[in-house]
Design a protein around this motif. Structure first.
Motif, short mmCIF file in Angstrom:
data_model
loop_
_atom_site.label_atom_id
_atom_site.label_comp_id
_atom_site.label_asym_id
_atom_site.label_seq_id
_atom_site.Cartn_x
_atom_site.Cartn_y
_atom_site.Cartn_z
N ILE A 42 -7.25 16.39 -13.64
CA ILE A 42 -7.28 16.36 -12.17
C ILE A 42 -7.10 17.75 -11.57
O ILE A 42 -7.64 18.07 -10.53
CB ILE A 42 -6.23 15.37 -11.63
N SER A 78 -11.70 11.29 -3.22
CA SER A 78 -12.53 11.54 -4.40
C SER A 78 -12.89 13.02 -4.47
O SER A 78 -12.99 13.70 -3.44
CB SER A 78 -13.80 10.70 -4.37
N PHE A 131 -10.96 7.57 -13.17
CA PHE A 131 -11.11 8.96 -13.59
C PHE A 131 -11.88 9.04 -14.90
O PHE A 131 -11.90 8.11 -15.70
CB PHE A 131 -9.75 9.63 -13.75
N SER A 138 -15.43 12.53 -10.58
CA SER A 138 -14.62 12.34 -11.80
C SER A 138 -13.27 11.71 -11.50
O SER A 138 -12.66 11.10 -12.38
CB SER A 138 -14.39 13.69 -12.49
N HIS A 139 -12.78 11.90 -10.28
CA HIS A 139 -11.45 11.40 -9.91
C HIS A 139 -11.55 10.72 -8.54
O HIS A 139 -11.94 11.36 -7.56
CB HIS A 139 -10.43 12.54 -9.88
N TYR A 197 -6.91 4.05 -9.36
CA TYR A 197 -7.32 5.40 -9.74
C TYR A 197 -8.37 5.32 -10.84
O TYR A 197 -8.10 4.84 -11.93
CB TYR A 197 -6.09 6.19 -10.21
#
Length: 290
Positions: free
Chosen positions: A286, A180, A28, A185-186, A26
């Motif tokens: 998130i 994504s 982020f 960003s995530h 992950y």
């Protein structure tokens, strides 16, 4: 031939075994104002016949260290418990549980000194595209959804007959391999799948003591109630600690960033400062809409 053998092995693993761990990387960006704030955390999606649990490896390991320390201190008869809030603890503190076959989804998260189990009343509505590609040994297909204020793109595989994925995402006809959001960003990417033994979760017995930074039995709430608690915490991030320290004979020494503090006013001042700085840095969650 090797790829085909690996695929059959994977299918056999997912179908015949009752306990499997899907490992995601992950990436982020917690601070939207800093392009260099990208962080990485290894996440586990543990799957059994009844459901799944998605959580941070680093946070789990750190919680285990804290619990072992507390158990040793309590066994030795210490009157005051020292809890070290490790700077190397995981950035991702929440967990997501899904219950099969209806895929009822819960977020388990700490807010202040309390833990909440929040029933998710939103389901990702997927738009499945005809676009396909190869990701490693997986043949994957594209799908998109809007969820909690972000636009997401997922790549899923029907090679693995599990309609699950990282975080709160599920409902596609296969396992999510890559995910994504539109801003980048995530991002979650599947890195491995392995069989794991069935381990019963162990609850820490604090013998009635309210010890900060330990996981407690979560309070079950709906999403509206959770948003209210979240708002109250953001306005007063040390409310729970203030209640603990106001109790008679409450004497807990806490380590924050390597500094030992025990005087109540100093504890509150330090924790409030750290909490507000952390909230300021963590402005790109998130879920933009919790």
């Amino acid at each position: 031939m090797k790829k085909l053998a690996a695929l059959f092995l994977l299918l056999g693993l997912m179908v015949s075994a009752q306990n499997n761990r899907v490992i995601y990387e992950y990436k982020f960006r917690p601070d939207s104002t800093k392009t260099d704030s990208l962080k990485t955390e290894w996440m586990y999606l543990d799957i059994n016949k009844n459901g799944s649990k998605y959580y941070s490896k680093k946070t789990f390991d750190n919680d285990s260290i804290i619990n072992e320390s507390i158990k040793k201190q309590m066994a030795s008869g210490m009157k005051s418990i020292s809890v070290s809030r490790q700077s190397f603890g995981g950035e991702v503190n929440g967990e997501v549980e899904k219950i099969y076959p209806e895929y009822k989804t819960y977020l388990i998260v700490n807010v202040g000194n309390d833990s909440y189990k929040v029933l998710e009343d939103r389901k990702p509505i997927w738009q499945i595209s005809s676009a396909k590609k190869q990701l490693g040994t997986f043949s994957v297909q594209k799908a998109t959804t809007d969820f909690a204020g972000r636009k997401w793109t997922a790549w899923f595989t029907t090679d693995v007959p599990v309609q699950d994925g990282p975080y709160k995402f599920s409902g596609l006809p296969g396992l999510i391999v890559e995910m994504s959001d539109q801003t980048g960003s995530h991002q979650m990417e599947l890195k491995g799948i392995k069989k794991i033994p069935e381990i019963a979760p162990e609850e820490l017995n604090t013998q009635g003591k309210d010890i900060p930074f330990t996981r407690k039995k979560p309070i079950e709430v709906n999403r509206k109630q959770y948003v209210k608690q979240l708002s109250q915490h953001e306005n007063d991030p040390v409310q729970g600690m203030r209640e603990i320290l106001s109790r008679p004979n409450s004497k807990v020494m806490i380590k924050v960033n390597g500094k030992e503090i025990s005087e109540p006013k100093e504890v509150l001042r330090e924790l409030e400062k750290n909490a507000k700085e952390e909230m300021k840095r963590n402005n790109n969650k998130i879920e933009l809409i919790p």
